[in-house]
Design a protein around this motif. Structure first.
Motif, PDB file in Angstrom:
ATOM      1  N   GLY A 160       0.725  -1.592   0.351  1.00 36.42           N
ATOM      2  CA  GLY A 160      -0.034  -0.061  -0.118  1.00 36.42           C
ATOM      3  C   GLY A 160       1.331   1.081   0.123  1.00 36.42           C
ATOM      4  O   GLY A 160       1.809   0.926   0.353  1.00 36.42           O
ATOM      5  N   LYS A 161       0.635   2.319  -0.483  1.00 36.00           N
ATOM      6  CA  LYS A 161       1.215   3.427  -0.373  1.00 36.00           C
ATOM      7  C   LYS A 161       2.150   4.207   0.532  1.00 36.00           C
ATOM      8  O   LYS A 161       3.104   4.560   0.910  1.00 36.00           O
ATOM      9  N   ASN A 162       0.751   4.385   1.754  1.00 36.14           N
ATOM     10  CA  ASN A 162       1.523   4.688   3.170  1.00 36.14           C
ATOM     11  C   ASN A 162       2.140   3.395   3.742  1.00 36.14           C
ATOM     12  O   ASN A 162       3.930   4.201   4.153  1.00 36.14           O
ATOM     13  N   GLU A 163       2.231   1.997   3.527  1.00 32.57           N
ATOM     14  CA  GLU A 163       3.038   1.054   3.716  1.00 32.57           C
ATOM     15  C   GLU A 163       4.582   1.463   3.141  1.00 32.57           C
ATOM     16  O   GLU A 163       5.597   0.852   3.902  1.00 32.57           O
ATOM     17  N   ASP A 164       4.501   1.373   1.969  1.00 34.49           N
ATOM     18  CA  ASP A 164       5.497   1.080   1.276  1.00 34.49           C
ATOM     19  C   ASP A 164       6.590   2.407   1.585  1.00 34.49           C
ATOM     20  O   ASP A 164       7.391   1.956   1.460  1.00 34.49           O
ATOM     21  N   GLY A 165       6.160   3.337   1.680  1.00 36.75           N
ATOM     22  CA  GLY A 165       6.383   4.499   2.233  1.00 36.75           C
ATOM     23  C   GLY A 165       7.292   4.750   3.570  1.00 36.75           C
ATOM     24  O   GLY A 165       8.372   5.239   3.592  1.00 36.75           O
ATOM     25  N   GLU A 166       6.372   4.345   4.121  1.00 34.32           N
ATOM     26  CA  GLU A 166       7.277   3.935   5.384  1.00 34.32           C
ATOM     27  C   GLU A 166       8.468   3.344   5.545  1.00 34.32           C
ATOM     28  O   GLU A 166       9.424   3.240   5.763  1.00 34.32           O
ATOM     29  N   LEU A 167       7.884   1.688   4.755  1.00 34.39           N
ATOM     30  CA  LEU A 167       9.267   0.777   4.750  1.00 34.39           C
ATOM     31  C   LEU A 167      10.034   1.831   3.827  1.00 34.39           C
ATOM     32  O   LEU A 167      11.760   1.696   4.769  1.00 34.39           O
ATOM     33  N   LYS A 168      10.503   2.463   2.810  1.00 36.02           N
ATOM     34  CA  LYS A 168      11.349   2.814   2.549  1.00 36.02           C
ATOM     35  C   LYS A 168      11.633   3.936   2.887  1.00 36.02           C
ATOM     36  O   LYS A 168      12.522   3.950   3.178  1.00 36.02           O
ATOM     37  N   SER A 169      11.464   4.768   4.110  1.00 35.25           N
ATOM     38  CA  SER A 169      11.887   5.621   4.509  1.00 35.25           C
ATOM     39  C   SER A 169      12.639   4.919   5.600  1.00 35.25           C
ATOM     40  O   SER A 169      13.961   6.141   6.168  1.00 35.25           O
ATOM     41  N   GLU A 170      12.381   3.845   6.254  1.00 37.02           N
ATOM     42  CA  GLU A 170      12.788   3.480   7.347  1.00 37.02           C
ATOM     43  C   GLU A 170      13.969   2.935   6.578  1.00 37.02           C
ATOM     44  O   GLU A 170      15.727   2.801   7.730  1.00 37.02           O
ATOM     45  N   PHE A 171      14.277   2.095   5.467  1.00 41.35           N
ATOM     46  CA  PHE A 171      14.859   1.273   4.497  1.00 41.35           C
ATOM     47  C   PHE A 171      16.629   2.267   4.602  1.00 41.35           C
ATOM     48  O   PHE A 171      17.752   1.993   4.716  1.00 41.35           O
ATOM     49  N   TRP A 172      16.025   3.558   4.518  1.00 44.16           N
ATOM     50  CA  TRP A 172      17.043   4.552   3.917  1.00 44.16           C
ATOM     51  C   TRP A 172      17.486   5.356   5.481  1.00 44.16           C
ATOM     52  O   TRP A 172      18.995   5.241   5.641  1.00 44.16           O
ATOM     53  N   ARG A 173      17.064   5.338   6.707  1.00 45.89           N
ATOM     54  CA  ARG A 173      17.417   5.378   8.007  1.00 45.89           C
ATOM     55  C   ARG A 173      18.424   4.383   7.874  1.00 45.89           C
ATOM     56  O   ARG A 173      19.908   4.995   8.301  1.00 45.89           O
ATOM     57  N   LEU A 174      18.020   2.971   7.914  1.00 46.20           N
ATOM     58  CA  LEU A 174      19.010   2.332   8.419  1.00 46.20           C
ATOM     59  C   LEU A 174      20.841   2.238   7.885  1.00 46.20           C
ATOM     60  O   LEU A 174      21.629   2.384   8.109  1.00 46.20           O
ATOM     61  N   CYS A 175      20.148   2.540   6.172  1.00 39.73           N
ATOM     62  CA  CYS A 175      21.472   2.663   5.664  1.00 39.73           C
ATOM     63  C   CYS A 175      22.361   4.198   6.026  1.00 39.73           C
ATOM     64  O   CYS A 175      23.203   3.718   5.916  1.00 39.73           O
ATOM     65  N   GLU A 176      21.808   5.154   5.827  1.00 36.91           N
ATOM     66  CA  GLU A 176      22.865   5.734   6.758  1.00 36.91           C
ATOM     67  C   GLU A 176      22.792   5.319   7.505  1.00 36.91           C
ATOM     68  O   GLU A 176      24.126   6.660   8.275  1.00 36.91           O
ATOM     69  N   LYS A 177      22.396   5.256   8.458  1.00 36.78           N
ATOM     70  CA  LYS A 177      22.935   5.076  10.346  1.00 36.78           C
ATOM     71  C   LYS A 177      24.113   3.887  10.057  1.00 36.78           C
ATOM     72  O   LYS A 177      24.692   4.354  10.965  1.00 36.78           O
ATOM     73  N   PHE A 187      22.826  -1.402  -1.058  1.00 38.62           N
ATOM     74  CA  PHE A 187      22.159  -1.801  -1.109  1.00 38.62           C
ATOM     75  C   PHE A 187      21.107  -0.590  -2.359  1.00 38.62           C
ATOM     76  O   PHE A 187      21.440   0.304  -2.226  1.00 38.62           O
ATOM     77  N   ASP A 188      19.843  -1.640  -3.246  1.00 48.29           N
ATOM     78  CA  ASP A 188      18.404  -0.810  -3.393  1.00 48.29           C
ATOM     79  C   ASP A 188      17.339  -1.315  -3.108  1.00 48.29           C
ATOM     80  O   ASP A 188      17.622  -2.326  -2.517  1.00 48.29           O
ATOM     81  N   VAL A 189      16.416  -0.755  -2.823  1.00 46.19           N
ATOM     82  CA  VAL A 189      14.727  -1.080  -2.628  1.00 46.19           C
ATOM     83  C   VAL A 189      13.848  -1.471  -3.852  1.00 46.19           C
ATOM     84  O   VAL A 189      14.801  -0.478  -4.384  1.00 46.19           O
ATOM     85  N   VAL A 190      13.658  -2.680  -3.857  1.00 39.21           N
ATOM     86  CA  VAL A 190      12.426  -2.532  -5.093  1.00 39.21           C
ATOM     87  C   VAL A 190      11.197  -2.842  -4.657  1.00 39.21           C
ATOM     88  O   VAL A 190      11.365  -4.231  -3.793  1.00 39.21           O
ATOM     89  N   PHE A 191      10.329  -2.127  -5.060  1.00 37.80           N
ATOM     90  CA  PHE A 191       8.632  -2.619  -4.875  1.00 37.80           C
ATOM     91  C   PHE A 191       8.182  -3.218  -5.688  1.00 37.80           C
ATOM     92  O   PHE A 191       8.220  -2.970  -6.971  1.00 37.80           O
ATOM     93  N   VAL A 192       8.158  -4.377  -5.951  1.00 35.23           N
ATOM     94  CA  VAL A 192       6.347  -5.049  -6.756  1.00 35.23           C
ATOM     95  C   VAL A 192       5.379  -5.339  -6.605  1.00 35.23           C
ATOM     96  O   VAL A 192       4.821  -6.109  -5.652  1.00 35.23           O
ATOM     97  N   ASP A 193       5.030  -5.281  -7.403  1.00 37.03           N
ATOM     98  CA  ASP A 193       3.421  -5.485  -7.427  1.00 37.03           C
ATOM     99  C   ASP A 193       2.767  -7.002  -7.452  1.00 37.03           C
ATOM    100  O   ASP A 193       3.494  -7.957  -8.530  1.00 37.03           O
ATOM    101  N   LYS A 194       2.328  -7.593  -6.310  1.00 40.03           N
ATOM    102  CA  LYS A 194       1.470  -8.454  -6.494  1.00 40.03           C
ATOM    103  C   LYS A 194       1.722  -9.870  -7.957  1.00 40.03           C
ATOM    104  O   LYS A 194       1.288 -10.628  -8.636  1.00 40.03           O
ATOM    105  N   LYS A 195       0.543  -8.392  -8.235  1.00 40.92           N
ATOM    106  CA  LYS A 195       0.038  -9.264  -9.819  1.00 40.92           C
ATOM    107  C   LYS A 195       1.243  -9.483 -10.718  1.00 40.92           C
ATOM    108  O   LYS A 195       0.832  -9.503 -11.417  1.00 40.92           O
ATOM    109  N   ALA A 196       2.707  -8.925 -10.451  1.00 34.86           N
ATOM    110  CA  ALA A 196       3.776  -9.211 -11.442  1.00 34.86           C
ATOM    111  C   ALA A 196       4.007 -10.818 -12.004  1.00 34.86           C
ATOM    112  O   ALA A 196       4.643 -11.097 -12.257  1.00 34.86           O
TER     113      ALA A 196
END
Length: 249
Positions: A160-177, A187-196
């Motif tokens: 979902g838009k909000n959940e993915d946005g929160e996860l992406k923010s946390e992902f990059w926060r951990l990378c910066e940490k 690393f880089d992060v990729v979000f994939v639609d289930k229908k893919a």
């Protein structure tokens, strides 16, 4: 096959979870959150996993558009209603388990007992805690493999838009940490639609719950876990006793 561009590593990682990460209401039947990181060489993903899962789908469904989903498979619903036949289910599960057993991959995993976590002073977000511990596992593995300075992609299923946005923010926060420690995650992060109908993410989906069940019900038969535990990263097996590998703040 053309060689992979030098800026990219030879590995790819598929991430999925089992259980919800909320602490407000905890399911008494499954009070656990599991996050798995399936690490494959790209060549093995393309030439072993993909054709074997597609072949499995063709044989049992007549097409490869079906999405392998642990919940539907376990319940025998939707495309998996044919598994209500004991013989067909046994044949299908035997073939699927064999693919998992023979596939060369490594498995990072974090499992959190949510009731225990909730009792701590500052429990935090189980997903974020699991993500941080999992990224450390993947980074250690890649470093030991000599994958330095090359980008490795981690694929997550869109939620979902909000959940993915929160996860992406946390992902990059951990990378910066980690960058503050002297070296950033490659690393880089990729979000994939289930229908893919992504086969790598389907593999991760099939593995997460068996790990949770191995912790909650260690005496229950669990043939998927029995073959996949051989794939667990060595450090996991060294640090933890038996099947109860947990992550806390």
């Amino acid at each position: 096959m053309e060689p992979i561009a030098e800026e990219f590593s030879q590995y790819i990682v598929f991430v999925d979870e089992s259980g919800d990460h909320g602490l407000t209401t905890i399911d008494p039947h499954y009070p656990i959150f599991v996050l798995v990181f399936c690490i494959l060489k790209k060549a093995d993903y393309m030439h072993i996993l993909s054709p074997r899962l597609q072949n499995l789908k063709m044989r049992h469904f007549g097409h490869d558009a079906v999405i392998l989903h642990e919940h539907a498979l376990r319940k025998g619903t939707d495309d998996f209603s044919f598994l209500n036949s004991r013989d067909k289910k046994e044949r299908f599960m035997t073939e699927l388990t064999q693919i998992i057993e023979e596939l060369p991959f490594h498995l990072g995993c974090v499992a959190i007992r949510k009731n225990d976590l909730k009792e701590t002073k500052n429990p935090g977000n189980p997903y974020h805690l699991a993500l941080e511990a999992g990224l450390d596992q993947v980074d250690s593995f890649l470093s030991n493999e000599g994958v330095l300075g090359q980008k490795t992609h981690l694929l997550f299923e869109k939620r979902g838009k909000n959940e993915d946005g929160e996860l992406k923010s946390e992902f990059w926060r951990l990378c910066e940490k980690n960058m503050e420690k002297g070296r950033g995650y490659p690393f880089d992060v990729v979000f994939v639609d289930k229908k893919a109908n992504h086969l790598g993410l389907q593999l991760a989906d099939l593995l997460a719950r068996p790990i949770g069940l191995s912790i909650l019900r260690p005496d229950q038969a669990n043939r998927t876990y029995e073959v996949m535990k051989k794939k667990l990263l060595p450090k996991l097996l060294e640090k933890q006793e038996g099947r109860d590998f947990r992550c806390f703040p």
